[in-house]
Design a protein around this motif. Sequence first.
Motif, PDB file in Angstrom:
ATOM      1  N   PRO A   1      52.781  46.692  26.187  1.00 24.55           N
ATOM      2  CA  PRO A   1      53.017  45.363  25.510  1.00 24.55           C
ATOM      3  C   PRO A   1      53.894  45.531  26.557  1.00 24.55           C
ATOM      4  CG  PRO A   1      54.621  45.654  24.147  1.00 24.55           C
ATOM      5  CD  PRO A   1      53.111  46.468  24.118  1.00 24.55           C
ATOM      6  N   GLU A   2      54.346  44.287  27.862  1.00 22.29           N
ATOM      7  CA  GLU A   2      54.877  44.184  28.973  1.00 22.29           C
ATOM      8  C   GLU A   2      54.880  45.583  29.757  1.00 22.29           C
ATOM      9  OE1 GLU A   2      58.349  40.531  27.239  1.00 22.29           O
ATOM     10  OE2 GLU A   2      58.669  43.007  27.308  1.00 22.29           O
ATOM     11  N   PHE A   3      53.218  46.151  30.203  1.00 20.29           N
ATOM     12  CA  PHE A   3      53.509  47.524  30.673  1.00 20.29           C
ATOM     13  C   PHE A   3      52.327  46.842  31.430  1.00 20.29           C
ATOM     14  CE2 PHE A   3      54.411  51.811  31.756  1.00 20.29           C
ATOM     15  CZ  PHE A   3      53.073  52.424  31.564  1.00 20.29           C
ATOM     16  N   ASP A   4      52.631  47.849  33.074  1.00 15.55           N
ATOM     17  CA  ASP A   4      51.549  48.094  34.402  1.00 15.55           C
ATOM     18  C   ASP A   4      51.173  46.434  34.286  1.00 15.55           C
ATOM     19  OD1 ASP A   4      48.866  50.389  34.326  1.00 15.55           O
ATOM     20  OD2 ASP A   4      49.365  49.512  35.668  1.00 15.55           O
ATOM     21  N   TYR A   5      51.677  45.510  35.402  1.00 15.79           N
ATOM     22  CA  TYR A   5      51.651  44.772  35.579  1.00 15.79           C
ATOM     23  C   TYR A   5      52.110  43.935  36.990  1.00 15.79           C
ATOM     24  CZ  TYR A   5      56.290  43.321  33.405  1.00 15.79           C
ATOM     25  OH  TYR A   5      57.282  43.184  34.090  1.00 15.79           O
ATOM     26  N   SER A   6      51.180  43.365  37.233  1.00 16.33           N
ATOM     27  CA  SER A   6      52.058  42.720  38.698  1.00 16.33           C
ATOM     28  C   SER A   6      53.029  41.793  38.866  1.00 16.33           C
ATOM     29  CB  SER A   6      50.703  42.295  39.724  1.00 16.33           C
ATOM     30  OG  SER A   6      50.120  41.083  39.435  1.00 16.33           O
ATOM     31  N   ARG A   7      53.039  41.712  39.946  1.00 12.94           N
ATOM     32  CA  ARG A   7      54.266  40.074  39.975  1.00 12.94           C
ATOM     33  C   ARG A   7      53.410  39.265  40.023  1.00 12.94           C
ATOM     34  NH1 ARG A   7      54.181  44.226  44.024  1.00 12.94           N
ATOM     35  NH2 ARG A   7      56.450  44.006  45.066  1.00 12.94           N
ATOM     36  N   THR A   8      54.354  37.735  39.962  1.00 12.16           N
ATOM     37  CA  THR A   8      53.503  36.509  38.581  1.00 12.16           C
ATOM     38  C   THR A   8      52.849  36.109  40.161  1.00 12.16           C
ATOM     39  OG1 THR A   8      55.369  35.623  40.419  1.00 12.16           O
ATOM     40  CG2 THR A   8      55.212  35.466  37.917  1.00 12.16           C
ATOM     41  N   LEU A   9      50.999  36.199  39.845  1.00 16.31           N
ATOM     42  CA  LEU A   9      50.172  35.188  41.145  1.00 16.31           C
ATOM     43  C   LEU A   9      50.488  34.005  41.608  1.00 16.31           C
ATOM     44  CD1 LEU A   9      47.196  36.637  39.055  1.00 16.31           C
ATOM     45  CD2 LEU A   9      48.429  37.849  41.403  1.00 16.31           C
ATOM     46  N   ASP A  10      50.997  33.957  43.023  1.00 13.04           N
ATOM     47  CA  ASP A  10      50.942  32.142  42.988  1.00 13.04           C
ATOM     48  C   ASP A  10      49.114  31.849  43.382  1.00 13.04           C
ATOM     49  OD1 ASP A  10      53.486  33.495  45.633  1.00 13.04           O
ATOM     50  OD2 ASP A  10      53.047  32.280  43.515  1.00 13.04           O
ATOM     51  N   SER A  11      48.174  33.087  43.693  1.00 12.71           N
ATOM     52  CA  SER A  11      46.466  32.342  44.424  1.00 12.71           C
ATOM     53  C   SER A  11      45.946  32.039  42.755  1.00 12.71           C
ATOM     54  CB  SER A  11      45.990  33.841  44.453  1.00 12.71           C
ATOM     55  OG  SER A  11      44.069  33.154  44.467  1.00 12.71           O
ATOM     56  N   PRO A  12      45.504  30.843  42.269  1.00 12.49           N
ATOM     57  CA  PRO A  12      45.267  29.966  42.075  1.00 12.49           C
ATOM     58  C   PRO A  12      43.492  31.008  41.262  1.00 12.49           C
ATOM     59  CG  PRO A  12      45.298  28.432  43.789  1.00 12.49           C
ATOM     60  CD  PRO A  12      45.434  29.729  43.681  1.00 12.49           C
ATOM     61  N   TRP A  13      42.380  31.143  42.110  1.00 11.26           N
ATOM     62  CA  TRP A  13      41.531  32.069  42.007  1.00 11.26           C
ATOM     63  C   TRP A  13      41.678  33.086  41.328  1.00 11.26           C
ATOM     64  CZ3 TRP A  13      40.650  37.318  44.342  1.00 11.26           C
ATOM     65  CH2 TRP A  13      40.690  36.941  45.482  1.00 11.26           C
ATOM     66  N   LEU A  14      42.351  33.807  41.913  1.00 17.40           N
ATOM     67  CA  LEU A  14      43.120  35.425  41.041  1.00 17.40           C
ATOM     68  C   LEU A  14      43.772  34.926  39.642  1.00 17.40           C
ATOM     69  CD1 LEU A  14      44.931  37.596  43.400  1.00 17.40           C
ATOM     70  CD2 LEU A  14      42.773  38.357  41.999  1.00 17.40           C
ATOM     71  N   SER A  15      44.758  33.903  39.595  1.00 20.14           N
ATOM     72  CA  SER A  15      45.580  33.306  38.397  1.00 20.14           C
ATOM     73  C   SER A  15      44.169  33.130  37.124  1.00 20.14           C
ATOM     74  CB  SER A  15      45.935  32.462  38.485  1.00 20.14           C
ATOM     75  OG  SER A  15      47.048  32.878  39.703  1.00 20.14           O
TER      76      SER A  15
END
Lengths: 352, 318
Positions: free
Chosen positions: B142-156
């Motif tokens: 859990p809570e490992f190997d993730y990025s910054r919060t995404l702003d892009s809707p298509w990526l999200s």
Amino acid sequence: MNRMLRILLALLCAAAILSMPFVVSSPTLLSEKALEIMDNAGTEEDSAEEGRLLDLFVSAAHAEEDLIVEEVEEGAFSGSAEWELPLDFTPAPAPNEDAYTDNGYEDESIRVSVETEEEGGVTWHIARVQIASPTQIRTGIAGEKVTSKRTRTVSSMVRMYNAVIGISGDDFVMDPVKTSFEYRMGQKIRSKTNKTKDILIIDRNGDFHLYIKSRGITIDKKKKVTAEGLEGEILNAFTFGPALVKDGELLEMDTGYGYNPNGHEPRAAIGQTGRLSYVLVIAEGRGESSGVNHQELARKMFDLGCVQAFNLDGGNSAEMVFRDRIYKGMPGGDERALSDFIYFASAVPENR
Amino acid sequence: MELWDEAEKFSIAGTEVYAFGLMTAIGTLCAAVLIVWLARRKKLPAGAGLLTALLSIAFGAICSRIAFCLMNRELGFTMPLSAWADVTGGGWSMMGLVGGVLLGAWTAGKWLKTRTGATLDIACCAIPAFMCFERAGEYWIPEFDYSRTLDSPWLSGSFLALRDGEDAYLATYRLAAAFSLVLLGALLFRALRRKEREGNLCIAFLLLLGAGSILLESLRYDLFLSIHFVGLQQILALVFLLAGSLAAAKRAGSDRLRLRRAALASVPVAALITLGLEFALDRTTFNKFAIYAVMTAALSVAAVLGLRLLSGPDRELR
């Protein structure tokens, strides 16, 4: 290589592979393990090499005796302390939409006013908060547990916890060695002091206690923490600083403190002006607004009537969120995700 | 055996095992089988594959653990020695593991007095197979190997994103697993398609892994083995990229002087560009897509120039 040796090699490989599901638990330290190691690593005050060197060359902060704030009268807010919030990470009741005004919020348990002013080329965002119960000054974390390294934006955490207003904390995850004395809602994260850093403790009465270069805090061999002037348990503790105003006295800033003390930067600070009365401040910088150094920030907090005030994480981390309004220290950019924030909540139940 | 409560577990035939540990075991098994198979194809001495696999596993585990203990910021970058051996509590470095595997493969070659270039090549082909499963196993962390919060809707909204309430993040472990799969395919293709000078596959692996890992580690925002805005594993990945570039330059003939110089110069240039862009990511208002596009371009140039030094008819097996 003979056949027996090859069989032996194959068996050894198989043994290594078969042991992995029982031994390899996680690519990162399990939080329970991390806490165990940190607790066993030493219980006395931290004596970092950096701290020793700084002590030799840099004078400690001292108060300017002729600038003492007169005793601040207790807040005039006469809210009801009928409701109290649990001292944990449970989200608060959602704010009442009808209680919002143009620049503030007021219900039976909390009053908030937010204003923006320009002074000397610096844009200041100032929030004054008065609460009825000390349980309404709270901290929130981005993850599920205090040991989580998860980060979120302040605006996201404000929504998550139903905060009326929130401000960035000390982002304790970012620098675990320096931010070494950390508590959140009564849960200890770390309890090692750092001689180079000031500490803010918020007690269960909602009062601020400041410890310059961690002096006044001792941790004995049984890991019991004693803080001068503090009765009862620690609710929230932050290692960042510097302390800006202490016991009503404007402090002279240590020019070797850290966090670019003499530079003009975006800054965030929190202060207490009286019983259950607080001030949150964001100074914009690195843009049209020139930012402030530590001394200027201290002066501002003093002028706002703070009897205790503490510098929080600045730069792009400096952020205050009130409703859907985001007051960033560096306007225009994306919000930075942080590990924690400080917030004030309404205690009035939602279905009242 | 008592397992830590905190870690995610599976129950198999009544026995509890760590989910992440099971995936690393499967990955290790695949890698070991690949090593043995490739060793036979390359007509290495009997047992060379098994010895390479065993030493790669052993050295890989040891170096991975040492690297993690030295780079772990939670405890001031050095865990107490008493905690180093207690691996059940977690803590492994992928770049440290890669270094250990290379050391193990080289040692196996020396021990058997056989072609160390060949043992390195087969180990490098196998590492991505392990990495693919290991990264997939991070799904249970859990809570490992993730990025910054995404702003892009298509990526999200894409399959690469994780949602957590209102926020969306890139599951960078999925990206890393996909990268490993592609790397495995590329290396196997190169290994099976034509006869190549021994050691070239290892160099190609270092170039591609180094460049790719610098980028992938940059995408992470979980502060794993990092100091401020720089991931310590990025630095190790840069070392691999540089080592690959130096080795490729050394192998290239004197008739390719210009290409050698360009390849060697491109690595520090890419490093400086990456460092500057890392700083800009959270401290400026520059568009993040643009930042990552420039970073990708800089690192790709460094990797491709190094690969160019390895290619050409005169570079094949003599």
